[in-house]
Design an enzyme around this catalytic site. Structure first.
Site, PDB file in Angstrom:
ATOM      1  N   GLU A 328       0.830  -1.204   0.000  1.00  0.00           N
ATOM      2  CA  GLU A 328       0.000   0.000   0.000  1.00  0.00           C
ATOM      3  C   GLU A 328       0.864   1.253   0.000  1.00  0.00           C
ATOM      4  O   GLU A 328       1.785   1.382   0.815  1.00  0.00           O
ATOM      5  CB  GLU A 328      -0.904   0.031   1.236  1.00  0.00           C
ATOM      6  CG  GLU A 328      -1.940  -1.070   1.293  1.00  0.00           C
ATOM      7  CD  GLU A 328      -2.854  -0.954   2.498  1.00  0.00           C
ATOM      8  OE1 GLU A 328      -3.834  -1.706   2.565  1.00  0.00           O
ATOM      9  OE2 GLU A 328      -2.591  -0.106   3.392  1.00  0.00           O
ATOM     10  N   CYS A 329       0.559   2.177  -0.869  1.00  0.00           N
ATOM     11  CA  CYS A 329       1.140   3.522  -0.910  1.00  0.00           C
ATOM     12  C   CYS A 329       2.671   3.471  -0.839  1.00  0.00           C
ATOM     13  O   CYS A 329       3.325   3.177  -1.825  1.00  0.00           O
ATOM     14  CB  CYS A 329       0.550   4.388   0.193  1.00  0.00           C
ATOM     15  SG  CYS A 329       0.639   6.164  -0.170  1.00  0.00           S
TER      16      CYS A 329
END
Length: 453
Positions: A328-329
């Site tokens: 994620e991210c």
């Protein structure tokens, strides 16, 4: 269940909610109380400050992510056994989805959990104008949850001068004030505070505020307000055992953005979460059947991450070999071929995703999203999970495995690199909005163990 509780809320961001919340947590914990720390909304950094104070994880609660009933249950679990629960609000008290809806707002969380609200008002440079500001918030308070006010950045002398005016005209107790303290130096990055470890003597600074509040705040009255909170009827938080599997999870100065409830869901489903450092370690933990690369600030550590060639290769090889992976991210950025820092210098990364991650110099995405699965992998086709985005970086290839949609304006876009066992993209997901996502991840990890035998 009946848990004494308060919410520290304000008119907007930058009003001192985090500082006051942390100081109150420290003050009451040092008086021998067991304090449960809770953050309203999807913010990762404020809970890190809570943890710095208490030494135990803080939880995020969000009515957009989990609706009213489950949010109430998650609160009850988070605060179970505590003498006091302190919730820190998000943005302004009434600011929810898209700035206009109640879902996701501090007020909605207080309403759902029947939590008394203490309104923090930044009174610097104000006199009697404080009264109409407070009155406006009281007029919007349909459920009469605002039970007291704290004046921030004003002197004790002025607080005592304005107190009778506020209490006479508005029938709202002024619990005290926090004068401006020269010792405090808390910087911001983007739309939030810097990380706790980036602030010199952060615990000492919070201690200074706690000591000050011990003299300028009517703590007895505040605790009485907390004790007046109504009892809650809640359901147990659902649990499901999937499989006993070891999952490597990146945790260091570059990667540290995780929702504590996400981690608890994984553990209760059978995961042993094994931390490792892409900055310091040279290999992945032994015996892992899955990998989680969470968010953080890899761009601040791009050079060091790039220099750790053994780890970059280990991650590349594991993901290329099909290791079940969630990124994620910040974790998504690490999997790119290159990551360019704020100075425009580009560094080699893990090289899993044939793309570059670049700083756009502006906010690319911010706010809540609903992610729809296009083909059945981590969810059935067409199923959804809630998430949040906040990033200045962009990718030259964001993927097309899912469709993200803003819940208020309906704007949508494709995102996420996805395969049957891997999910890599910018959105931060909240697993309790659709636990099937996490359960399928662990099932994929368990299947990998079986296939490797």
């Amino acid at each position: 269940m009946n848990i004494p509780r308060i919410m520290i809320a304000a008119a907007g961001s930058g009003s001192g909610k985090t500082l006051l919340s942390c100081a109150l947590m420290m003050l009451f914990s040092q008086e021998g109380k067991s304090v449960s720390a809770i953050k309203c909304g999807p913010d990762y950094i404020d809970p890190m400050f809570h943890r710095t104070v208490l030494g135990v994880p803080s939880r995020n609660l969000d009515t957009f992510f989990t609706g009213e009933r489950l949010t109430k249950s998650l609160f009850a679990r988070a605060a179970e056994g505590a003498d006091l629960a302190v919730m820190e609000g998000v943005m302004g008290l009434y600011d929810g989805l898209g700035g206009i809806r109640k879902e996701g707002s501090s007020y909605h969380l207080a309403e759902v959990t029947k939590t008394p609200v203490i309104l923090v008002v930044n009174a610097h440079g104000m006199g009697r104008s404080i009264l109409p500001v407070i009155r406006g918030f009281l007029d919007y308070d349909r459920h009469h949850l605002i039970r007291g006010v704290i004046l921030n950045q004003t002197s004790v002398t002025f607080c005592e001068t304005i107190r009778p005016e506020i209490e006479r005209e508005l029938s709202l107790p002024v619990l005290g004030c926090l004068p401006k303290l020269k010792e405090l130096h808390w910087d911001s990055r983007h739309l939030g505070l810097v990380m706790p470890e980036e602030i010199a003597d952060v615990k000492k600074q919070i201690q200074t505020v706690a000591d000050t509040l011990g003299k300028t705040l009517d703590c007895g009255k505040l605790l009485a307000i907390a004790a007046s909170a109504e009892a809650l009827e809640t359901d147990p938080v659902p649990k499901k055992k999937i499989a006993d599997v070891r999952i490597g999870i990146a945790r260091d100065a570059a990667f540290g953005f995780y929702y504590e409830d996400n981690l608890q869901l994984l553990r209760e489903a059978g995961a042993e979460l094994v931390p490792f450092s892409p900055l310091q370690d040279e290999s992945l933990p032994e015996g892992i059947a899955g990998l989680i690369l969470g968010g953080g600030y890899p761009e601040l550590h791009a050079k060091a991450l790039s220099k750790n060639i053994p780890m970059r290769k280990a991650v590349h090889d594991a993901v290329a070999d099909g290791l079940p992976t969630i990124a994620e991210c910040g974790g998504f950025l690490y999997l790119h071929e290159t990551l360019c820092d704020d100075e425009g210098v580009c560094y080699p990364m893990a090289g899993v995703i044939p793309a570059s991650a670049i700083n756009t110099g502006k906010l690319v995405r911010f706010g809540y999203v609903m992610l729809t699965e296009k083909e059945e992998n981590f969810l059935p086709a067409g199923a959804q999970i809630a998430g949040h985005e906040f990033h200045y970086y962009d990718s030259t290839d964001n993927g097309v495995g899912a469709v993200a949609k803003k819940p208020v304006n309906g704007r949508s876009w494709e995102c996420v690199h996805e395969s049957p066992s891997q999910w890599m993209g910018f959105p931060h997901l909240y697993y309790y909005s659709n636990p099937e996502y996490a359960y399928r991840f662990l099932k994929k990890a368990a299947d990998r163990i079986y296939l490797k035998k």
